[in-house]
Design an enzyme around this catalytic site. Structure first.
Site, PDB file in Angstrom:
ATOM      1  N   LYS A   1       4.013 -12.412 -15.059  1.00  0.00           N
ATOM      2  CA  LYS A   1       5.155 -11.955 -15.852  1.00  0.00           C
ATOM      3  C   LYS A   1       6.003 -10.909 -15.126  1.00  0.00           C
ATOM      4  O   LYS A   1       7.218 -10.889 -15.279  1.00  0.00           O
ATOM      5  CB  LYS A   1       4.725 -11.455 -17.227  1.00  0.00           C
ATOM      6  CG  LYS A   1       3.679 -10.373 -17.276  1.00  0.00           C
ATOM      7  CD  LYS A   1       3.268 -10.098 -18.737  1.00  0.00           C
ATOM      8  CE  LYS A   1       2.186  -9.041 -18.830  1.00  0.00           C
ATOM      9  NZ  LYS A   1       0.892  -9.521 -18.257  1.00  0.00           N
TER      10      LYS A   1
ATOM     11  N   ASN B   1       7.143  -3.496 -20.255  1.00  0.00           N
ATOM     12  CA  ASN B   1       5.825  -3.256 -19.677  1.00  0.00           C
ATOM     13  C   ASN B   1       5.920  -2.999 -18.176  1.00  0.00           C
ATOM     14  O   ASN B   1       5.031  -2.422 -17.564  1.00  0.00           O
ATOM     15  CB  ASN B   1       4.922  -4.467 -19.936  1.00  0.00           C
ATOM     16  CG  ASN B   1       3.480  -4.228 -19.544  1.00  0.00           C
ATOM     17  OD1 ASN B   1       2.842  -3.297 -20.000  1.00  0.00           O
ATOM     18  ND2 ASN B   1       2.960  -5.076 -18.674  1.00  0.00           N
TER      19      ASN B   1
ATOM     20  N   HIS C   1      -8.249  -9.182 -21.300  1.00  0.00           N
ATOM     21  CA  HIS C   1      -8.375  -8.106 -22.292  1.00  0.00           C
ATOM     22  C   HIS C   1      -9.368  -8.458 -23.406  1.00  0.00           C
ATOM     23  O   HIS C   1      -9.162  -8.108 -24.569  1.00  0.00           O
ATOM     24  CB  HIS C   1      -7.010  -7.777 -22.908  1.00  0.00           C
ATOM     25  CG  HIS C   1      -5.962  -7.425 -21.901  1.00  0.00           C
ATOM     26  ND1 HIS C   1      -6.095  -6.349 -21.043  1.00  0.00           N
ATOM     27  CD2 HIS C   1      -4.772  -8.003 -21.606  1.00  0.00           C
ATOM     28  CE1 HIS C   1      -5.021  -6.288 -20.268  1.00  0.00           C
ATOM     29  NE2 HIS C   1      -4.208  -7.278 -20.580  1.00  0.00           N
TER      30      HIS C   1
END
Length: 208
Positions: free
Chosen positions: A120, A143, A188
């Protein structure tokens, strides 16, 4: 011009880069701000004290009384939505959202939102370079690099945001002009109960 002072109390949870950007943004609205962090000495404490010496702080714990009596909680990406104290506040009727929601509320230019487990940052940077090459005044961040709220500008023609699953957890009203989910792989898993839960967080990029 001084900001209009209101009785609204907003608790910013987490004093990382995003949390500090939220304090800067909210200070313009005149609301009462409380900054809370489970760390005794959060990373941006010196900047906060320098810029906002009068802001109320609570460090070293999540104070349930303050959270449950807030009008709104702005949750930093590093703090899970499923944190016990946050869930209690939600059950007590407190609205919880993140900086991307604040951003989307006022952004006047179209938003391109990019998320995924891998790639990303590369794609966000590439699309940003393409927009610049096309002659657009573009804000690139989220981010990646600059927090979303610090990209806000009246003269921006396009915003390109890299968004993590942590940011998307608290995003309800992004309404991006273009939303991209590049890929999904297990990531995660210390924060999510399953790969499906992780995917569901990522899919919030498509809301609106």
């Amino acid at each position: 011009m001084k900001p209009i002072v209101t009785d609204k109390r907003v608790v910013v949870v987490g004093l990382g880069k995003t949390g500090l950007s939220c304090v800067r943004y909210l200070s313009q609205s005149g609301c009462q701000i409380v900054v809370m962090d489970s760390r005794e000495v959060p990373p941006n404490l010196a900047e906060l004290k320098n810029e906002f010496p009068k802001v109320i702080t609570c460090f070293g714990q999540f104070d349930q009384t303050i959270l449950s009596h807030a009008d709104e909680i702005i949750l930093s990406p590093g703090v899970a939505l499923l944190t016990k104290e946050i869930q209690v506040a939600i059950n007590d009727g407190v609205r919880v959202r993140g900086d991307v929601d604040l951003f989307a509320e006022v952004a006047k230019a179209p938003i391109v939102a990019i998320t995924g487990s891998n790639g990303k940052s590369t794609v966000t940077t590439l699309v940003g370079d393409m927009a610049v090459a096309a002659g657009l005044n573009v804000g690139v961040g989220g981010n990646l690099g600059t927090p979303a709220l610090e990209l806000l500008s009246e003269d921006k023609q396009l915003y390109i945001l890299e968004l993590s699953s942590f940011q998307l957890e608290t995003t309800e009203s992004l309404n991006a002009e273009c939303a991209v989910l590049l890929n999904i792989s297990e990531d995660h898993m210390d924060r999510y109960s399953s790969k499906l839960a992780y995917l569901q967080a990522k899919q919030k990029v498509f809301r609106g």
